[in-house]
Structures are given as structure tokens and as C-alpha cells.
Design a protein around this motif. Structure first.
Motif, short mmCIF file in Angstrom:
data_model
loop_
_atom_site.label_atom_id
_atom_site.label_comp_id
_atom_site.label_asym_id
_atom_site.label_seq_id
_atom_site.Cartn_x
_atom_site.Cartn_y
_atom_site.Cartn_z
N ARG A 9 20.62 -2.96 -17.18
CA ARG A 9 19.91 -2.19 -16.16
C ARG A 9 18.56 -2.84 -15.84
N PRO A 10 18.19 -2.95 -14.56
CA PRO A 10 16.93 -3.59 -14.19
C PRO A 10 15.73 -2.72 -14.53
N GLU A 11 14.68 -3.35 -15.00
CA GLU A 11 13.46 -2.64 -15.37
C GLU A 11 12.34 -2.93 -14.39
N VAL A 12 11.29 -2.12 -14.47
CA VAL A 12 10.08 -2.36 -13.70
C VAL A 12 9.28 -3.47 -14.37
N TYR A 40 14.96 6.27 -2.35
CA TYR A 40 13.78 5.88 -3.12
C TYR A 40 13.91 4.39 -3.37
N VAL A 41 12.92 3.63 -2.95
CA VAL A 41 12.97 2.17 -3.09
C VAL A 41 11.87 1.74 -4.07
N GLN A 42 12.27 0.99 -5.08
CA GLN A 42 11.32 0.57 -6.10
C GLN A 42 11.54 -0.90 -6.45
N THR A 43 10.47 -1.61 -6.70
CA THR A 43 10.58 -3.02 -7.10
C THR A 43 10.99 -3.11 -8.56
N ARG A 44 12.07 -3.83 -8.82
CA ARG A 44 12.53 -4.09 -10.18
C ARG A 44 12.60 -5.60 -10.39
N VAL A 45 12.77 -6.00 -11.64
CA VAL A 45 12.83 -7.42 -11.97
C VAL A 45 14.28 -7.84 -12.15
N GLY A 46 14.69 -8.87 -11.41
CA GLY A 46 16.07 -9.33 -11.44
C GLY A 46 16.26 -10.62 -12.20
N LYS A 47 17.39 -11.26 -11.97
CA LYS A 47 17.74 -12.51 -12.67
C LYS A 47 16.63 -13.55 -12.51
N PHE A 103 13.70 -13.42 -13.57
CA PHE A 103 12.41 -12.76 -13.36
C PHE A 103 12.03 -12.63 -11.89
N GLN A 104 13.01 -12.70 -11.00
CA GLN A 104 12.74 -12.54 -9.57
C GLN A 104 12.73 -11.06 -9.18
N PRO A 105 11.67 -10.59 -8.53
CA PRO A 105 11.61 -9.18 -8.13
C PRO A 105 12.54 -8.89 -6.96
N PHE A 106 13.04 -7.67 -6.89
CA PHE A 106 13.85 -7.23 -5.76
C PHE A 106 13.67 -5.73 -5.56
N LYS A 107 14.06 -5.26 -4.39
CA LYS A 107 13.94 -3.85 -4.06
C LYS A 107 15.22 -3.12 -4.45
N ASN A 146 22.65 -3.10 -3.23
CA ASN A 146 22.05 -4.19 -3.99
C ASN A 146 23.09 -5.18 -4.48
N VAL A 147 24.27 -4.65 -4.83
CA VAL A 147 25.35 -5.52 -5.29
C VAL A 147 25.84 -6.40 -4.13
N LEU A 148 26.04 -5.80 -2.97
CA LEU A 148 26.49 -6.57 -1.81
C LEU A 148 25.46 -7.61 -1.40
N LYS A 149 24.18 -7.29 -1.53
CA LYS A 149 23.12 -8.23 -1.19
C LYS A 149 23.03 -9.38 -2.19
N GLY A 150 23.55 -9.16 -3.40
CA GLY A 150 23.49 -10.19 -4.42
C GLY A 150 22.34 -10.03 -5.39
N ASP A 151 21.57 -8.94 -5.26
CA ASP A 151 20.47 -8.68 -6.19
C ASP A 151 20.98 -8.26 -7.56
#
Length: 209
Positions: free
Chosen positions: A125-128, A54-61, A63-67, A113-118
Motif C-alpha cells: 500500500r502506498p504511503e504519504v 479525495y486526492v492525496q500525494t503518495r510515494v510510488g515506485k 520514490f516517485q510521488p503520484f496523486k 491509478n492502476v490504468l494510469k500506471g501509478d
């Protein structure tokens, strides 16, 4: 240790050491968990129709979105036929999903996601986007660091779906009651980032799971 030295240690770990720790720990953990990952992958594909992840867009560091990746634990297009907040009695959850959500095994793909650097292993925890927008001022501090797979809020609210069962309007309850408490815990983590605290949180997460 003086406050000046502590501050210097905090900056070094946050900017460099944390990423090194993430890569090394994720590589080792991924190899150890590989048999479980393979078994769960086969189980999901055999038990219900739909993709493995399940792939969902969340907000990262910053405010950058990531999958964000998870093992699929709900029916296909569940996010289009129900609320954003999930409770334990949600009919969209599959039989396999009930087990992997309860044990948090559905979060394992976030090692990618950790290996990718997201993400980091430990962090808020990342939120929507929807909930971040509602609490935007609070998230300025929360998103000054990378989101993580676990932290003290994830441990405190590990039975969040059971908590949400008691509310009829789950989204409102999450926004007004649960999320503010999570943000307090996120801030506590950010104020005390260190290798030792991250290591303790990983061990505590493994213990409670």
C-alpha cells in the motif's frame, strides 16, 4: 521447477506480465463494478458538501510521488484539521464515509491509478511522504515495485482503524508499532511475487471484504 527457471519467470512477470494482468483485470473489474461506482458517487454528492474524490500525494515506485484517488469519506480539508492517521472514531469521517471505508469501497477510484500506471492491483500500500521519510531505508526495497490496491498487509490490517482506536497518540503508535509490521508483510510479498500469488490475494481480498 528449478530456481533458475523460477527466477526467470519472476523477472518476466514482474517486468511485463504484471502490467498486462493489471490492465485486463482492471478493465473487466471496472465494468462489473460500474453500477456500484455510480451509486456511491451519487450518494456521496447528495449526502455532504465537497468533491467526489479525495486526492492525496503518495510515494510510488522508486520514490516517485503520484496523486492517489479515493472516494471522499471525510469532511472537506480533513487533512488540515487532524492527524495523518485515522481511527474508526474519527469525527472527520462522514456518515457515508463510515460505510465505504468499512467495506473498502472508498478505494475503488484507485482503479484509475492502476490504468494510469501509478499503481498495480496487488502490491504494498502506498504511503504519504512523511512516513516514507521516517522509514526510508526500509522503503528502498518496498518501493522497488509499484504500490498496489491490496496485498497481504492490506488484508491483515483491514481493520486498522479499529486497531488505532486503542492508542492515544495514534501517529506514534502507527510509526512504532503498525508500520514496521506492515513493512515485514510488504517484503514477504515482494519476495514471492507471481501471477498465482497475485490472483490468490485478489480473491482473498474479495472474500474478506
Amino acid at each position: 521447477m528449478s530456481s533458475k527457471k523460477l527466477r526467470k519467470y519472476y523477472i518476466v512477470y514482474k517486468s511485463f506480465g504484471k502490467r498486462v494482468f493489471d490492465i485486463v483485470a482492471t478493465a473487466i473489474g471496472g465494468l462489473i463494478l460500474l453500477p456500484i461506482i455510480i451509486i456511491i458517487s451519487i450518494w456521496i454528492k447528495l449526502s455532504s458538501k465537497g468533491p467526489l474524490f479525495y486526492v492525496q500525494t503518495r510515494v510510488g515506485k522508486d520514490f516517485q510521488p503520484f496523486k492517489l484517488y479515493k472516494f471522499r469519506s471525510m469532511i472537506v480539508n480533513a487533512d488540515k484539521v487532524g492527524p495523518s492517521v485515522t481511527s474508526g472514531d474519527d469525527p472527520r469521517i462522514t456518515k457515508v464515509g463510515k460505510i465505504i471505508r468499512r467495506t473498502k469501497i472508498d478505494e475503488l477510484p484507485q482503479l484509475l491509478n492502476v490504468l494510469k500506471g501509478d499503481m498495480s492491483l496487488v502490491g504494498p500500500r502506498p504511503e504519504v511522504q512523511k512516513f516514507v521519510d521516517i522509514k526510508k531505508e526500509d522503503y528502498k526495497k518496498v518501493l522497488s515495485v509499484k504500490p498496489g490496491i491490496t496485498d497481504n498487509a492490506a488484508i491483515e490490517y483491514r481493520d486498522e482503524e479499529k486497531i488505532m482506536n486503542q492508542y492515544e497518540d495514534k501517529e506514534t503508535a502507527y510509526i512504532d508499532i503498525v508500520l514496521p509490521e506492515k513493512i515485514k508483510l510488504y517484503n514477504q510479498y515482494i519476495d514471492n511475487i507471481s501471477f498465482l500469488n497475485d490472483f490468490k490475494l485478489i480473491l482473498k481480498t474479495l472474500h474478506v471484504i
